[in-house]
Design an enzyme around this catalytic site. Sequence first.
Site, PDB file in Angstrom:
ATOM      1  N   TYR A 160       1.149  -1.250  -0.060  1.00  0.00           N
ATOM      2  CA  TYR A 160      -0.107  -0.201  -0.135  1.00  0.00           C
ATOM      3  C   TYR A 160       0.929   0.995  -0.056  1.00  0.00           C
ATOM      4  O   TYR A 160       1.026   2.429  -0.622  1.00  0.00           O
ATOM      5  CB  TYR A 160      -0.816  -0.466   1.577  1.00  0.00           C
ATOM      6  CG  TYR A 160      -1.489   1.180   0.974  1.00  0.00           C
ATOM      7  CD1 TYR A 160      -2.713   1.761  -0.032  1.00  0.00           C
ATOM      8  CD2 TYR A 160      -2.211   2.540   1.992  1.00  0.00           C
ATOM      9  CE1 TYR A 160      -3.281   2.644   0.357  1.00  0.00           C
ATOM     10  CE2 TYR A 160      -2.596   3.406   2.653  1.00  0.00           C
ATOM     11  CZ  TYR A 160      -3.187   3.513   1.234  1.00  0.00           C
ATOM     12  OH  TYR A 160      -3.987   4.768   1.207  1.00  0.00           O
ATOM     13  N   PRO A 190      -3.774  12.825   3.132  1.00  0.00           N
ATOM     14  CA  PRO A 190      -4.362  12.623   4.194  1.00  0.00           C
ATOM     15  C   PRO A 190      -3.514  11.496   5.466  1.00  0.00           C
ATOM     16  O   PRO A 190      -3.090  10.742   4.898  1.00  0.00           O
ATOM     17  CB  PRO A 190      -5.551  12.342   4.295  1.00  0.00           C
ATOM     18  CG  PRO A 190      -5.977  12.464   2.473  1.00  0.00           C
ATOM     19  CD  PRO A 190      -4.570  11.929   2.269  1.00  0.00           C
ATOM     20  N   GLU A 196     -14.685   4.345   4.310  1.00  0.00           N
ATOM     21  CA  GLU A 196     -14.959   3.127   4.769  1.00  0.00           C
ATOM     22  C   GLU A 196     -12.985   2.019   4.073  1.00  0.00           C
ATOM     23  O   GLU A 196     -13.029   0.900   3.924  1.00  0.00           O
ATOM     24  CB  GLU A 196     -15.801   2.388   3.409  1.00  0.00           C
ATOM     25  CG  GLU A 196     -17.192   2.945   3.448  1.00  0.00           C
ATOM     26  CD  GLU A 196     -17.658   2.293   2.486  1.00  0.00           C
ATOM     27  OE1 GLU A 196     -18.037   1.709   2.414  1.00  0.00           O
ATOM     28  OE2 GLU A 196     -19.601   3.278   2.904  1.00  0.00           O
TER      29      GLU A 196
HETATM   30  P1  NDP Z   1     -13.208   4.791   0.464  1.00  0.00           P
HETATM   31  O1  NDP Z   1     -12.712   2.884   0.887  1.00  0.00           O
HETATM   32  O2  NDP Z   1     -14.632   5.093   1.756  1.00  0.00           O
HETATM   33  O3  NDP Z   1     -13.753   5.030  -0.712  1.00  0.00           O
HETATM   34  C1  NDP Z   1     -12.695   4.595  -1.938  1.00  0.00           C
HETATM   35  C2  NDP Z   1     -13.564   4.759  -2.922  1.00  0.00           C
HETATM   36  O4  NDP Z   1     -12.498   4.330  -4.385  1.00  0.00           O
HETATM   37  C3  NDP Z   1     -15.060   4.309  -3.189  1.00  0.00           C
HETATM   38  O5  NDP Z   1     -15.937   5.304  -4.003  1.00  0.00           O
HETATM   39  C4  NDP Z   1     -14.476   3.110  -4.279  1.00  0.00           C
HETATM   40  O6  NDP Z   1     -15.502   2.364  -4.847  1.00  0.00           O
HETATM   41  C5  NDP Z   1     -14.171   2.889  -4.906  1.00  0.00           C
HETATM   42  N1  NDP Z   1     -12.809   2.444  -5.732  1.00  0.00           N
HETATM   43  C6  NDP Z   1     -12.247   0.836  -4.827  1.00  0.00           C
HETATM   44  N2  NDP Z   1     -11.829   0.211  -6.145  1.00  0.00           N
HETATM   45  C7  NDP Z   1     -12.236   0.471  -7.251  1.00  0.00           C
HETATM   46  C8  NDP Z   1     -11.932  -0.235  -8.161  1.00  0.00           C
HETATM   47  N3  NDP Z   1     -11.195  -1.510  -8.397  1.00  0.00           N
HETATM   48  N4  NDP Z   1     -12.727   1.187  -9.567  1.00  0.00           N
HETATM   49  C9  NDP Z   1     -12.895   2.243  -8.978  1.00  0.00           C
HETATM   50  N5  NDP Z   1     -13.373   2.726  -7.986  1.00  0.00           N
HETATM   51  C10 NDP Z   1     -12.157   1.957  -6.716  1.00  0.00           C
HETATM   52  O7  NDP Z   1     -12.094   5.244   1.468  1.00  0.00           O
HETATM   53  P2  NDP Z   1     -11.589   6.907   1.232  1.00  0.00           P
HETATM   54  O8  NDP Z   1     -12.134   7.509   1.186  1.00  0.00           O
HETATM   55  O9  NDP Z   1     -11.029   6.697   2.468  1.00  0.00           O
HETATM   56  O10 NDP Z   1     -10.831   6.438   0.143  1.00  0.00           O
HETATM   57  C11 NDP Z   1      -9.832   7.128  -0.855  1.00  0.00           C
HETATM   58  C12 NDP Z   1      -8.627   8.025  -1.540  1.00  0.00           C
HETATM   59  O11 NDP Z   1      -7.682   7.923  -0.299  1.00  0.00           O
HETATM   60  C13 NDP Z   1      -7.738   5.952  -1.827  1.00  0.00           C
HETATM   61  O12 NDP Z   1      -6.903   6.530  -2.661  1.00  0.00           O
HETATM   62  C14 NDP Z   1      -7.007   6.094  -0.244  1.00  0.00           C
HETATM   63  O13 NDP Z   1      -6.070   5.163  -0.566  1.00  0.00           O
HETATM   64  C15 NDP Z   1      -6.873   7.333   0.020  1.00  0.00           C
HETATM   65  N6  NDP Z   1      -6.520   7.650   1.137  1.00  0.00           N
HETATM   66  C16 NDP Z   1      -7.059   6.931   2.275  1.00  0.00           C
HETATM   67  C17 NDP Z   1      -6.849   7.439   3.969  1.00  0.00           C
HETATM   68  C18 NDP Z   1      -8.174   7.178   4.687  1.00  0.00           C
HETATM   69  O14 NDP Z   1      -7.415   7.091   5.908  1.00  0.00           O
HETATM   70  N7  NDP Z   1      -9.448   6.771   5.129  1.00  0.00           N
HETATM   71  C19 NDP Z   1      -5.918   8.834   3.822  1.00  0.00           C
HETATM   72  C20 NDP Z   1      -5.397   8.574   3.241  1.00  0.00           C
HETATM   73  C21 NDP Z   1      -5.610   8.650   1.953  1.00  0.00           C
HETATM   74  P3  NDP Z   1     -16.014   1.261  -5.229  1.00  0.00           P
HETATM   75  O15 NDP Z   1     -15.958   0.330  -4.522  1.00  0.00           O
HETATM   76  O16 NDP Z   1     -17.764   1.583  -5.504  1.00  0.00           O
HETATM   77  O17 NDP Z   1     -15.599   1.238  -6.947  1.00  0.00           O
HETATM   78  C1  8X3 Z   2      -4.432   5.649   4.801  1.00  0.00           C
HETATM   79  C2  8X3 Z   2      -4.012   6.228   5.564  1.00  0.00           C
HETATM   80  O1  8X3 Z   2      -1.618   5.455   7.766  1.00  0.00           O
HETATM   81  O2  8X3 Z   2      -4.157   4.321   6.920  1.00  0.00           O
HETATM   82  O3  8X3 Z   2      -3.945   5.920   3.600  1.00  0.00           O
HETATM   83  O4  8X3 Z   2      -2.630   4.590   5.412  1.00  0.00           O
HETATM   84  S1  8X3 Z   2      -2.803   4.906   6.335  1.00  0.00           S
END
Ligand code: NDP
Ligand code: 8X3
Length: 268
Positions: A160, A190, A196
């Site tokens: 990751y 972030p 989720e």
């Molecule tokens: P969520 O799981 O809430 O949202 C993830 C989104 O990505 C969903 O809308 C999902 O849509 C979409 N997604 C995942 N796989 C696919 C796919 N194969 N095709 C199309 N869409 C896809 O997580 P977050 O909102 O937290 O995550 C959003 C971004 O932020 C990610 O890149 C994550 O790595 C990053 N991030 C998250 C952090 C955290 O702690 N939450 C911190 C730092 C970064 P669907 O399943 O409907 O396809």
């Molecule tokens: C998501 C934040 O710390 O869970 O990118 O990897 S962490």
Amino acid sequence: MHRIQHDMNKTILITGATSGFGKAIATRFAQEGYTVCIAGRREERLAELKNALEKQYSVKVITLAFDIRDRKQVEDAINKLKTQVTDIDILVNNAGLASGLATIDEGDIDDWEAMIDTNLKGLLYVTRQIAPMMRARATGHIINIGSTAGKQVYKNGNVYCATKFAVDALNQAMRIDLLPYGIKVTAINPGMAETEFSLVRFHGDEERAKNMYTGINALQADDIANIAWYCATLPPHVCINDLTVTCLTQATSVYAIKEAERVKPLLS
Ligand code: NDP
Ligand code: 8X3
């Protein structure tokens, strides 16, 4: 600081808009009058969000249901989008996931492939379709959602973290390559945020996912949506290249404390 007035005729495309950051960003920009193009695999969620945003903010919402790991699906969806909108002003490369949390000698290779295909290759597929549209107009803004995991590796985070380091590299590369065309490129990185994300990482284990955020007052999706809005509304000559944001109780990928461990301010 001088802030520009928002433009009611602008269009934003957000990947991963069915939950978390993407959904919050879609809502924030709809609230400001943008035409919002929302992408994700879960069609029902896309339809629900479209109905809600159109009703509440009287804006146009276009849904794109595709699996970002599938190059053909991405190309078909964006070709169709091109018949529905003329320009994309902002692209938010947000779709992504962590899948599993294991050492390099024990990790599940299917998990690794899902992360590489989504976080890295998916981001590239979408960018390759949208960047030429922006280049043709010599304007636009690409916002890449990276992570603190793309700045510092943590135990069991290996693949990751590698995908998010790659997003960091691509963010820098896009900024350079698109510089002559006046296209802004911004990474928002972030730390821990309550979406989720952990439910997906732990393959649906709700208890384990909830425990990740207990007592830390984590970032919320709306925090990131407000930051994206801020980045998108700076004056035309100002570009935030790289922005790292955590909750107050997290300093880096590996240093975080519980709220209860905080030293309380002295009473004045
Ligand atoms: P969520 O799981 O809430 O949202 C993830 C989104 O990505 C969903 O809308 C999902 O849509 C979409 N997604 C995942 N796989 C696919 C796919 N194969 N095709 C199309 N869409 C896809 O997580 P977050 O909102 O937290 O995550 C959003 C971004 O932020 C990610 O890149 C994550 O790595 C990053 N991030 C998250 C952090 C955290 O702690 N939450 C911190 C730092 C970064 P669907 O399943 O409907 O396809
Ligand atoms: C998501 C934040 O710390 O869970 O990118 O990897 S962490």
